[in-house]
Motif scaffolding. Structure first.
Motif, short mmCIF file in Angstrom:
data_model
loop_
_atom_site.label_atom_id
_atom_site.label_comp_id
_atom_site.label_asym_id
_atom_site.label_seq_id
_atom_site.Cartn_x
_atom_site.Cartn_y
_atom_site.Cartn_z
N ALA A 48 0.85 -1.29 -0.09
CA ALA A 48 -0.02 0.28 -0.04
C ALA A 48 0.72 1.51 0.06
O ALA A 48 2.13 1.31 0.35
CB ALA A 48 -1.00 -0.15 1.15
N LEU A 49 0.26 2.37 -0.10
CA LEU A 49 0.96 3.55 -0.20
C LEU A 49 1.73 4.01 0.83
O LEU A 49 2.83 4.63 0.75
CB LEU A 49 -0.07 4.78 -0.64
CG LEU A 49 0.41 6.04 -0.89
CD1 LEU A 49 1.27 6.18 -2.20
CD2 LEU A 49 -0.59 7.22 -0.92
N VAL A 72 5.86 4.34 -8.61
CA VAL A 72 4.83 5.26 -8.06
C VAL A 72 5.45 5.98 -6.92
O VAL A 72 6.04 5.53 -6.03
CB VAL A 72 3.74 4.50 -7.42
CG1 VAL A 72 2.87 5.44 -6.72
CG2 VAL A 72 3.07 3.63 -8.55
N LEU A 73 5.26 7.34 -7.05
CA LEU A 73 5.82 8.49 -6.17
C LEU A 73 4.78 8.70 -5.23
O LEU A 73 3.60 9.12 -5.59
CB LEU A 73 6.15 9.82 -6.77
CG LEU A 73 6.42 11.02 -5.89
CD1 LEU A 73 7.58 10.71 -5.28
CD2 LEU A 73 6.64 12.26 -6.75
N ALA A 74 5.17 8.64 -3.84
CA ALA A 74 4.08 9.13 -2.72
C ALA A 74 4.52 10.68 -2.71
O ALA A 74 5.16 10.94 -2.08
CB ALA A 74 4.52 8.44 -1.44
N THR A 75 3.14 11.36 -3.21
CA THR A 75 3.43 12.59 -3.15
C THR A 75 3.01 13.30 -1.66
O THR A 75 2.61 12.95 -0.73
CB THR A 75 2.47 13.28 -4.16
OG1 THR A 75 0.92 13.09 -3.65
CG2 THR A 75 2.95 13.17 -5.80
N PRO A 80 7.76 15.72 -3.79
CA PRO A 80 7.04 16.90 -4.46
C PRO A 80 5.70 16.51 -4.70
O PRO A 80 5.23 15.33 -4.36
CB PRO A 80 8.03 16.77 -5.76
CG PRO A 80 9.10 16.13 -5.71
CD PRO A 80 9.04 15.47 -4.53
N CYS A 81 4.98 17.65 -4.81
CA CYS A 81 3.41 17.38 -5.00
C CYS A 81 3.19 17.66 -6.52
O CYS A 81 4.39 17.71 -7.29
CB CYS A 81 2.64 18.14 -4.13
SG CYS A 81 2.66 18.00 -2.53
N GLY A 146 -0.92 12.35 0.88
CA GLY A 146 -1.65 11.00 0.68
C GLY A 146 -1.89 10.87 -0.78
O GLY A 146 -2.63 9.70 -1.04
N GLY A 147 -1.21 11.56 -1.73
CA GLY A 147 -1.59 11.19 -3.22
C GLY A 147 -0.28 10.23 -3.64
O GLY A 147 0.69 10.06 -3.01
#
Length: 200
Positions: A48-49, A72-75, A80-81, A146-147
């Motif tokens: 999970a993230l 996958v980057l956890a923003t 970064p966002c 959380g994105g």
């Protein structure tokens, strides 16, 4: 893929994890249990993230087990966002920003959406920023705390993720602009130039 994942995690200190792969029986479908997944192969599932990390040993283990897994980057947090919009509108908006002399950092291009990487921001900061705008196109999406965001050179169910604006060479983490500057300039470019940004 492992080389890129290690660069993000260990050199740039961006927390990453492997995404769920596209369904081998149909690449346009996702390997997750959701038959109607809208981001096939471009999101975390197992792990999970919250498992996203900058730990070299963990990253090596993940991509040794799954060499083709999307990155996958956890923003958010210290990472970064991003601000994303549909690809056709994004291409025209970037051209308008270039003409205006707006400095941008890396831009991630998936087949359907492009994402401008920005400095981390809080939900409160984003809320105040959007409230101050007269009109914010509904097609803009915000990848904050959380994105997540698939990074190049990931292969997803929609196709290859690439750099539209690649980071400058070097070991230091790439510079990214503040979200205020990007949102203000992007919204202005869309409204001023009549760039169409459909709701998808």
């Amino acid at each position: 893929m492992i080389g890129a994942a290690l660069t993000f995690a260990t050199e740039w200190q961006w927390p990453v994890l492997p995404g769920v792969a596209p369904d081998p029986q149909g690449p346009a479908r996702c390997g997750c249990p959701d038959p109607e997944c809208t981001v096939p192969g471009a999101h975390p599932f197992d792990p999970a993230l919250l498992a996203a990390t900058t730990d070299e040993r963990m990253v090596r283990w993940w991509w040794t087990q799954r060499p083709a897994a999307p990155i996958v980057l956890a923003t958010g947090g210290k990472a970064p966002c991003a601000v994303s919009l549909p690809a056709p509108a994004a291409a025209r908006a970037l051209a308008a920003l270039d003409r205006a002399g707006m400095r941008l950092g890396p831009v991630v291009a998936a087949p359907h959406r492009w994402a401008i990487l920005v400095a981390p921001y809080s939900f409160e900061q984003l809320g105040e920023l959007l409230y101050a705008q007269d009109h914010v196109p509904g097609s803009l999406r915000f990848h904050g705390e959380g994105g997540f965001l698939a990074l190049p050179p990931s292969e997803t169910g929609h196709g290859t993720v690439r750099w539209e604006r690649a980071p400058l060479p070097g070991s230091a983490a790439p510079w990214v602009p503040d979200v205020e500057a990007v949102v203000d300039a992007t919204v202005e470019a869309i409204n001023r130039t009549g760039v169409s940004a459909p709701e998808f």
